[in-house]
Motif scaffolding. Structure first.
Motif, mmCIF file in Angstrom:
data_model
loop_
_atom_site.group_PDB
_atom_site.id
_atom_site.type_symbol
_atom_site.label_atom_id
_atom_site.label_comp_id
_atom_site.label_asym_id
_atom_site.label_seq_id
_atom_site.Cartn_x
_atom_site.Cartn_y
_atom_site.Cartn_z
ATOM 1 N N ASN A 68 -7.261 -11.778 -5.614
ATOM 2 C CA ASN A 68 -6.142 -10.908 -4.982
ATOM 3 C C ASN A 68 -5.872 -9.922 -5.692
ATOM 4 O O ASN A 68 -4.991 -10.331 -6.268
ATOM 5 N N PRO A 69 -6.278 -8.662 -5.536
ATOM 6 C CA PRO A 69 -6.004 -7.392 -6.626
ATOM 7 C C PRO A 69 -4.421 -7.584 -6.166
ATOM 8 O O PRO A 69 -3.426 -8.018 -5.020
ATOM 9 N N ARG A 70 -3.757 -6.753 -7.172
ATOM 10 C CA ARG A 70 -2.216 -6.531 -7.203
ATOM 11 C C ARG A 70 -1.907 -5.281 -6.288
ATOM 12 O O ARG A 70 -0.625 -4.687 -6.184
ATOM 13 N N ASP A 71 -3.032 -3.983 -6.213
ATOM 14 C CA ASP A 71 -3.106 -2.434 -5.465
ATOM 15 C C ASP A 71 -3.414 -3.265 -3.761
ATOM 16 O O ASP A 71 -4.020 -4.017 -3.145
ATOM 17 N N CYS A 72 -1.833 -2.961 -3.182
ATOM 18 C CA CYS A 72 -1.407 -3.402 -1.961
ATOM 19 C C CYS A 72 -2.440 -2.313 -1.081
ATOM 20 O O CYS A 72 -2.752 -3.115 0.078
ATOM 21 N N ARG A 73 -2.961 -1.329 -1.132
ATOM 22 C CA ARG A 73 -4.176 -0.985 -0.490
ATOM 23 C C ARG A 73 -4.983 -1.561 -0.248
ATOM 24 O O ARG A 73 -6.000 -2.150 0.768
ATOM 25 N N GLU A 74 -5.384 -2.445 -1.331
ATOM 26 C CA GLU A 74 -6.722 -2.772 -1.372
ATOM 27 C C GLU A 74 -6.206 -4.267 -1.130
ATOM 28 O O GLU A 74 -7.604 -5.059 -0.643
ATOM 29 N N GLN A 75 -5.774 -4.857 -1.088
ATOM 30 C CA GLN A 75 -5.317 -6.280 -0.735
ATOM 31 C C GLN A 75 -5.305 -6.254 1.011
ATOM 32 O O GLN A 75 -5.842 -6.640 1.820
ATOM 33 N N PHE A 76 -5.051 -4.611 1.737
ATOM 34 C CA PHE A 76 -4.588 -4.254 3.286
ATOM 35 C C PHE A 76 -7.248 -4.498 3.779
ATOM 36 O O PHE A 76 -6.809 -4.805 4.309
ATOM 37 N N ARG A 77 -7.525 -3.533 2.704
ATOM 38 C CA ARG A 77 -8.441 -3.639 2.571
ATOM 39 C C ARG A 77 -9.706 -4.775 2.828
ATOM 40 O O ARG A 77 -10.524 -4.827 3.672
ATOM 41 N N GLN A 78 -9.009 -5.689 2.224
ATOM 42 C CA GLN A 78 -9.739 -7.084 1.943
ATOM 43 C C GLN A 78 -9.119 -8.011 3.003
ATOM 44 O O GLN A 78 -10.206 -9.118 4.324
ATOM 45 N N ALA A 79 -7.797 -8.170 3.704
ATOM 46 C CA ALA A 79 -7.653 -8.349 4.697
ATOM 47 C C ALA A 79 -8.357 -8.057 5.757
ATOM 48 O O ALA A 79 -8.782 -8.698 6.843
#
Length: 87
Positions: A68-79
């Protein structure tokens, strides 16, 4: 003249490679993922230096799958990759 030899308790990087021990890269990757992965609690009490190469790879795969990365952009990419936004 005495030949230079390793002491019995010393290993070099070649011994690490041929003994199938966890690499330095794997140790660092595990430590990095322990900060952000939701499955990190399963591996809190392991001795990273005693892992084999294969065991470390299995742990890294599990930690990366539950990362669960801390960077919100990376969270969006994973979702987005998981298809969370598909209707």
């Amino acid at each position: 003249m005495k030949a230079m030899t390793l002491k019995d308790n010393e290993d070099d990087w070649m011994d690490e490679h041929f003994n199938d021990l966890c690499s330095i890269y794997q140790m660092g990757r595990i430590e990095q993922l322990m900060n952000t992965s939701s499955s990190a609690e399963n591996y809190e009490r392991i001795d990273i230096e005693q892992l084999t190469y294969g065991e470390a790879q299995i742990i890294i795969t599990d930690l990366e799958e539950n990362d669960n990365p801390r960077d919100c952009r990376e969270q969006f990419r994973q979702a987005f990759k998981r298809g969370s936004f598909n209707s």
